[in-house]
Design a protein around this motif. Structure first.
Motif, PDB file in Angstrom:
ATOM      1  N   ASP A 115      23.576   4.050  -3.577  1.00 61.73           N
ATOM      2  CA  ASP A 115      24.900   3.474  -3.353  1.00 61.73           C
ATOM      3  C   ASP A 115      25.926   4.538  -3.742  1.00 61.73           C
ATOM      4  N   PRO A 116      26.734   5.020  -2.785  1.00 69.42           N
ATOM      5  CA  PRO A 116      27.676   6.109  -3.078  1.00 69.42           C
ATOM      6  C   PRO A 116      28.746   5.738  -4.109  1.00 69.42           C
ATOM      7  N   SER A 117      29.078   4.458  -4.195  1.00 65.72           N
ATOM      8  CA  SER A 117      30.139   4.061  -5.133  1.00 65.72           C
ATOM      9  C   SER A 117      29.630   3.929  -6.566  1.00 65.72           C
ATOM     10  N   THR A 118      28.378   3.479  -6.742  1.00 62.92           N
ATOM     11  CA  THR A 118      27.868   3.269  -8.098  1.00 62.92           C
ATOM     12  C   THR A 118      26.839   4.319  -8.512  1.00 62.92           C
ATOM     13  N   GLY A 119      26.232   4.979  -7.534  1.00 63.99           N
ATOM     14  CA  GLY A 119      25.190   5.952  -7.831  1.00 63.99           C
ATOM     15  C   GLY A 119      23.840   5.317  -8.090  1.00 63.99           C
ATOM     16  N   SER A 120      23.769   3.993  -8.070  1.00 65.66           N
ATOM     17  CA  SER A 120      22.495   3.316  -8.326  1.00 65.66           C
ATOM     18  C   SER A 120      21.671   3.230  -7.041  1.00 65.66           C
ATOM     19  N   MET A 121      20.376   3.075  -7.232  1.00 66.62           N
ATOM     20  CA  MET A 121      19.465   2.979  -6.099  1.00 66.62           C
ATOM     21  C   MET A 121      19.251   1.512  -5.755  1.00 66.62           C
ATOM     22  N   LYS A 122      19.313   1.201  -4.457  1.00 69.70           N
ATOM     23  CA  LYS A 122      19.105  -0.166  -3.994  1.00 69.70           C
ATOM     24  C   LYS A 122      17.986  -0.181  -2.968  1.00 69.70           C
ATOM     25  N   ARG A 123      17.114  -1.178  -3.118  1.00 67.24           N
ATOM     26  CA  ARG A 123      16.003  -1.327  -2.175  1.00 67.24           C
ATOM     27  C   ARG A 123      16.557  -1.711  -0.807  1.00 67.24           C
ATOM     28  N   ARG A 124      15.910  -1.174   0.240  1.00 64.56           N
ATOM     29  CA  ARG A 124      16.252  -1.548   1.610  1.00 64.56           C
ATOM     30  C   ARG A 124      14.957  -1.709   2.391  1.00 64.56           C
ATOM     31  N   PRO A 125      15.009  -2.407   3.517  1.00 65.87           N
ATOM     32  CA  PRO A 125      13.780  -2.593   4.301  1.00 65.87           C
ATOM     33  C   PRO A 125      13.198  -1.235   4.709  1.00 65.87           C
ATOM     34  N   VAL A 126      11.882  -1.157   4.718  1.00 65.49           N
ATOM     35  CA  VAL A 126      11.221   0.080   5.119  1.00 65.49           C
ATOM     36  C   VAL A 126      11.482   0.300   6.601  1.00 65.49           C
ATOM     37  N   ALA A 127      11.963   1.504   6.937  1.00 65.80           N
ATOM     38  CA  ALA A 127      12.257   1.837   8.330  1.00 65.80           C
ATOM     39  C   ALA A 127      10.963   1.926   9.121  1.00 65.80           C
ATOM     40  N   GLU A 128      11.019   1.526  10.360  1.00 68.09           N
ATOM     41  CA  GLU A 128       9.839   1.650  11.210  1.00 68.09           C
ATOM     42  C   GLU A 128      10.243   1.823  12.663  1.00 68.09           C
ATOM     43  N   GLY A 129       9.370   2.482  13.394  1.00 64.34           N
ATOM     44  CA  GLY A 129       9.592   2.629  14.831  1.00 64.34           C
ATOM     45  C   GLY A 129      10.076   3.998  15.261  1.00 64.34           C
ATOM     46  N   LYS A 130      10.536   4.828  14.337  1.00 65.96           N
ATOM     47  CA  LYS A 130      10.991   6.168  14.708  1.00 65.96           C
ATOM     48  C   LYS A 130       9.893   7.170  14.387  1.00 65.96           C
ATOM     49  N   ARG A 131       9.932   8.307  15.073  1.00 66.55           N
ATOM     50  CA  ARG A 131       8.901   9.330  14.913  1.00 66.55           C
ATOM     51  C   ARG A 131       8.788   9.852  13.491  1.00 66.55           C
ATOM     52  N   ASP A 132       9.907   9.959  12.776  1.00 71.00           N
ATOM     53  CA  ASP A 132       9.868  10.575  11.452  1.00 71.00           C
ATOM     54  C   ASP A 132       9.850   9.554  10.319  1.00 71.00           C
ATOM     55  N   ASP A 133       9.598   8.266  10.641  1.00 69.63           N
ATOM     56  CA  ASP A 133       9.490   7.258   9.589  1.00 69.63           C
ATOM     57  C   ASP A 133       8.223   7.480   8.775  1.00 69.63           C
ATOM     58  N   LEU A 134       8.306   7.162   7.501  1.00 68.15           N
ATOM     59  CA  LEU A 134       7.139   7.272   6.637  1.00 68.15           C
ATOM     60  C   LEU A 134       6.225   6.079   6.862  1.00 68.15           C
ATOM     61  N   PRO A 135       4.940   6.230   6.548  1.00 66.59           N
ATOM     62  CA  PRO A 135       4.020   5.097   6.735  1.00 66.59           C
ATOM     63  C   PRO A 135       4.348   3.965   5.769  1.00 66.59           C
ATOM     64  N   LYS A 136       4.049   2.729   6.180  1.00 68.01           N
ATOM     65  CA  LYS A 136       4.291   1.566   5.327  1.00 68.01           C
ATOM     66  C   LYS A 136       3.301   1.502   4.182  1.00 68.01           C
ATOM     67  N   VAL A 137       2.121   2.096   4.388  1.00 68.15           N
ATOM     68  CA  VAL A 137       1.057   2.037   3.381  1.00 68.15           C
ATOM     69  C   VAL A 137       0.469   3.434   3.212  1.00 68.15           C
ATOM     70  N   VAL A 138       0.164   3.789   1.972  1.00 70.59           N
ATOM     71  CA  VAL A 138      -0.518   5.045   1.666  1.00 70.59           C
ATOM     72  C   VAL A 138      -1.808   4.712   0.942  1.00 70.59           C
ATOM     73  N   ARG A 139      -2.920   5.267   1.398  1.00 66.06           N
ATOM     74  CA  ARG A 139      -4.210   5.041   0.752  1.00 66.06           C
ATOM     75  C   ARG A 139      -4.646   6.342   0.079  1.00 66.06           C
ATOM     76  N   VAL A 140      -5.094   6.232  -1.160  1.00 63.93           N
ATOM     77  CA  VAL A 140      -5.530   7.401  -1.919  1.00 63.93           C
ATOM     78  C   VAL A 140      -6.874   7.112  -2.596  1.00 63.93           C
ATOM     79  N   GLY A 141      -7.606   8.176  -2.878  1.00 71.76           N
ATOM     80  CA  GLY A 141      -8.881   8.032  -3.567  1.00 71.76           C
ATOM     81  C   GLY A 141      -9.179   9.274  -4.378  1.00 71.76           C
ATOM     82  N   ILE A 142      -9.930   9.126  -5.434  1.00 69.41           N
ATOM     83  CA  ILE A 142     -10.301  10.257  -6.276  1.00 69.41           C
ATOM     84  C   ILE A 142     -11.230  11.167  -5.486  1.00 69.41           C
ATOM     85  N   GLY A 143     -10.900  12.455  -5.471  1.00 70.45           N
ATOM     86  CA  GLY A 143     -11.697  13.441  -4.757  1.00 70.45           C
ATOM     87  C   GLY A 143     -11.283  13.641  -3.315  1.00 70.45           C
ATOM     88  N   ALA A 144     -10.266  12.927  -2.872  1.00 70.18           N
ATOM     89  CA  ALA A 144      -9.828  13.069  -1.470  1.00 70.18           C
ATOM     90  C   ALA A 144      -9.104  14.376  -1.262  1.00 70.18           C
TER      91      ALA A 144
END
Length: 144
Positions: A115-144
Motif C-alpha cells: 500500500d503506497p500510502s501506509t507502506g504495509s503489505m496487503k493480501r490480494r488474489p493470486v493473479a492467473e492467466g498471464k504468461r508471467d504469472d507465478l504458479p498457484k502451488v509450489v511443490r518441494v521435496g528433500i533432495g530435489a
C-alpha cells in the motif's frame, strides 16, 4: 546486454527490493563446457519467430529430441530438458519430484501488494492467466 525484466511492471519487484539485490549473470555456467551448444541457445534466444533456423542449428536441436517413454528404464531422466511451454516444464518437474522424493510438501501461493500510502503489505488474489504469472502451488521435496 539488457536484463530480462526490462519493460516489465516494476511493482512486481518492489516487494523484494529491500531484501534482495538484482544481479545480472554474465557468464554461462550450465553449458560452460559446451560452447557450441551455449552459442546455439543464445542464437535461439534472440531468433525472430518467423525466421527459419539455420540448417546447422535445426539439425543439432533435432538430434536432441527425445521420443522415449519417461517411464522406460533407458529414458535419460538426468539430462537437461528444454520445453516450449511453462506447462510442459511444470509437468516434467512434477514427474521428477515424484521420482526423486518420497516426501513432497505443497505450498499454496499468496500474493501481496504494498500500500503506497501506509507502506504495509496487503493480501490480494493470486493473479492467473498471464504468461508471467507465478504458479498457484509450489511443490518441494528433500533432495530435489
Amino acid at each position: 546486454g539488457q536484463g530480462l525484466h526490462k519493460g516489465r511492471k516494476t511493482e512486481i519487484f518492489d516487494l523484494w527490493n529491500p531484501v534482495f539485490e538484482v544481479v545480472e549473470l554474465e557468464e554461462i555456467m550450465r553449458q560452460k563446457d559446451d560452447a557450441d551448444f551455449a552459442h546455439l541457445l543464445n542464437r535461439l534466444r534472440i531468433h525472430p519467430k518467423k525466421d527459419k533456423l539455420k540448417e546447422e542449428d535445426d539439425k543439432t536441436l533435432s538430434s536432441r529430441v527425445l521420443s522415449a517413454d519417461f517411464a522406460s528404464g533407458n529414458y535419460p531422466k538426468d539430462a537437461l530438458h528444454i520445453f516450449a511451454t511453462n506447462d510442459a516444464v511444470a509437468e516434467h518437474n512434477d514427474k521428477m519430484l515424484k521420482l526423486t522424493c518420497s516426501h513432497i510438501t505443497q505450498y499454496e501461493a499468496s500474493d501481496f501488494v504494498k500500500d503506497p500510502s501506509t507502506g504495509s503489505m496487503k493480501r490480494r488474489p493470486v493473479a492467473e492467466g498471464k504468461r508471467d504469472d507465478l504458479p498457484k502451488v509450489v511443490r518441494v521435496g528433500i533432495g530435489a
